[in-house]
Write an enzyme that holds these catalytic residues in place. Structure first.
Site, PDB file in Angstrom:
ATOM      1  N   ASP A  14      11.872 -31.461  23.683  1.00 16.89           N
ATOM      2  CA  ASP A  14      10.420 -31.259  23.720  1.00 16.89           C
ATOM      3  C   ASP A  14       9.855 -31.750  22.394  1.00 16.89           C
ATOM      4  O   ASP A  14      10.340 -31.341  21.326  1.00 16.89           O
ATOM      5  CB  ASP A  14      10.081 -29.779  23.883  1.00 16.89           C
ATOM      6  CG  ASP A  14      10.417 -29.237  25.265  1.00 16.89           C
ATOM      7  OD1 ASP A  14      11.163 -29.905  26.013  1.00 16.89           O
ATOM      8  OD2 ASP A  14       9.942 -28.138  25.586  1.00 16.89           O
ATOM      9  N   ASP A 133       5.356 -23.985  37.063  1.00 12.09           N
ATOM     10  CA  ASP A 133       5.520 -23.161  35.862  1.00 12.09           C
ATOM     11  C   ASP A 133       4.800 -21.845  36.133  1.00 12.09           C
ATOM     12  O   ASP A 133       3.577 -21.839  36.300  1.00 12.09           O
ATOM     13  CB  ASP A 133       4.921 -23.876  34.655  1.00 12.09           C
ATOM     14  CG  ASP A 133       5.501 -25.283  34.477  1.00 12.09           C
ATOM     15  OD1 ASP A 133       6.695 -25.466  34.758  1.00 12.09           O
ATOM     16  OD2 ASP A 133       4.764 -26.191  34.059  1.00 12.09           O
TER      17      ASP A 133
HETATM   18  O1  LIG Z   1       8.384 -27.039  28.065  1.00 14.65           O
HETATM   19  C1  LIG Z   1       7.620 -26.274  27.461  1.00 14.65           C
HETATM   20  O2  LIG Z   1       8.051 -25.478  26.585  1.00 14.65           O
HETATM   21  C2  LIG Z   1       6.157 -26.293  27.766  1.00 14.65           C
HETATM   22  C3  LIG Z   1       5.352 -25.385  27.139  1.00 14.65           C
HETATM   23  C4  LIG Z   1       4.003 -25.394  27.396  1.00 14.65           C
HETATM   24  C5  LIG Z   1       3.477 -26.327  28.265  1.00 14.65           C
HETATM   25  C6  LIG Z   1       4.277 -27.236  28.909  1.00 14.65           C
HETATM   26  C7  LIG Z   1       5.639 -27.242  28.669  1.00 14.65           C
HETATM   27  N1  LIG Z   1       6.502 -28.102  29.268  1.00 14.65           N
HETATM   28  C8  LIG Z   1       6.355 -29.115  30.227  1.00 14.65           C
HETATM   29  O3  LIG Z   1       5.069 -29.678  30.409  1.00 14.65           O
HETATM   30  C9  LIG Z   1       4.898 -29.893  31.780  1.00 14.65           C
HETATM   31  C10 LIG Z   1       3.497 -29.780  32.179  1.00 14.65           C
HETATM   32  O4  LIG Z   1       2.714 -30.800  31.621  1.00 14.65           O
HETATM   33  P1  LIG Z   1       1.319 -31.119  32.334  1.00 14.65           P
HETATM   34  O5  LIG Z   1       0.741 -29.805  32.682  1.00 14.65           O
HETATM   35  O6  LIG Z   1       1.666 -31.942  33.525  1.00 14.65           O
HETATM   36  O7  LIG Z   1       0.558 -31.832  31.296  1.00 14.65           O
HETATM   37  C11 LIG Z   1       5.698 -28.806  32.457  1.00 14.65           C
HETATM   38  O8  LIG Z   1       6.095 -29.179  33.732  1.00 14.65           O
HETATM   39  C12 LIG Z   1       6.854 -28.636  31.541  1.00 14.65           C
HETATM   40  O9  LIG Z   1       7.902 -29.511  31.900  1.00 14.65           O
END
Ligand SMILES: O=C(O)c1ccccc1N[C@@H]1O[C@H](COP(=O)(O)O)[C@@H](O)[C@H]1O
Length: 243
Positions: A14, A133
């Site tokens: 990340d 999520d």
């Molecule tokens: O992975 C994390 O710790 C995380 C924390 C907070 C937000 C997102 C996070 N991870 C990844 O981001 C995608 C979502 O991104 P978006 O909403 O499409 O812009 C999520 O699926 C996690 O893989």
């Protein structure tokens, strides 16, 4: 079920502000930094990973992006890459796919822009996964800061649109080393015939074995983050535990 009937492991990198980080519960400001993302990714590859779960956290939070760096990491990998964070429109999707990644993981857009997500599922098939999520059974988007509807209603809608795969994260477990939410994984597998990638809470090799026991129910893989960075076990040990 995958061909080998074996749990796939996806070590996570990340990226926030140019650094490989881990968060607790996905909360902005809870970062622990683990240095250069490319070095982290190459280390997981050298240890035998077949997949990399690569996340642009700034893009997910809306605090900028690490697009060039993420593309460099993705292009440097010989292994499969699942790319995530901030993929919400044609431009960000094109940039993500142009890295040569194996698939992208869509979070917020699946909650806020269902028509666009249905369109890209139809166009790109299994190159599109949707990240579910959740806190409880409520989906969260925009860096996990906003509610985005009911897990099972959204799952039914995405199933009907042909979504190939789901990445299911229990936010309450993520980054905590408290063990995965096996009930959630079982419930999602019971609600869909599509493969599920587990995310959140892995702390031990026994946790991975417990997730691997759900392969017959539809769990295909598991993302592993904090436990690897905290050296709870090595990736080599993890791969051996689920082989
Ligand atoms: O992975 C994390 O710790 C995380 C924390 C907070 C937000 C997102 C996070 N991870 C990844 O981001 C995608 C979502 O991104 P978006 O909403 O499409 O812009 C999520 O699926 C996690 O893989």
């Amino acid at each position: 079920m995958n061909a080998a009937n074996k749990l796939e492991l996806l070590p996570a990198v990340d990226v926030r502000d140019g650094q490989a980080v881990r968060l607790v519960h996905g909360e902005s400001g809870s970062e622990t930094s683990y240095g250069d993302p490319l070095q982290a990714a190459l280390a997981w590859q050298a240890a035998g990973a077949e997949w990399l779960h690569l996340v642009d956290l700034d893009a997910a939070f809306g605090t900028g992006d690490n697009r060039a760096q993420i593309a460099q990491v993705a292009r440097s990998m010989d292994i499969k890459v699942e790319l995530s964070g901030g993929i919400r429109d044609d431009d960000s999707l094109a940039a993500a796919l142009a890295t040569g990644c194996t698939r992208v993981n869509i979070g917020t857009a699946a909650l806020e822009d269902p028509e666009w997500v249905a369109k890209i599922i139809a166009e790109h098939g299994d190159k599109i996964a949707v990240g579910l999520d959740v806190r409880g059974t409520t989906l969260r988007g925009r860096g996990w800061t906003r509610d985005g509807g009911d897990l099972y209603e959204t799952l039914a809608r995405l199933d009907s649109e042909g979504c190939a795969r789901y990445v299911v994260t229990d936010i309450n477990k993520d980054g905590t080393l408290q063990g995965p939410n096996l009930e959630l994984l079982k419930n999602v597998c019971a609600a869909t015939d599509r493969p599920v990638v587990a995310s959140g809470g892995v702390s031990s090799l026994d946790d991975l074995r417990a997730i691997a026991a759900l392969v017959p129910e539809g769990v295909e893989g598991s993302i592993v983050g904090k436990a690897l960075y905290a050296k709870a076990f090595t990736l080599e040990e993890a791969l051996a535990a689920v082989s």
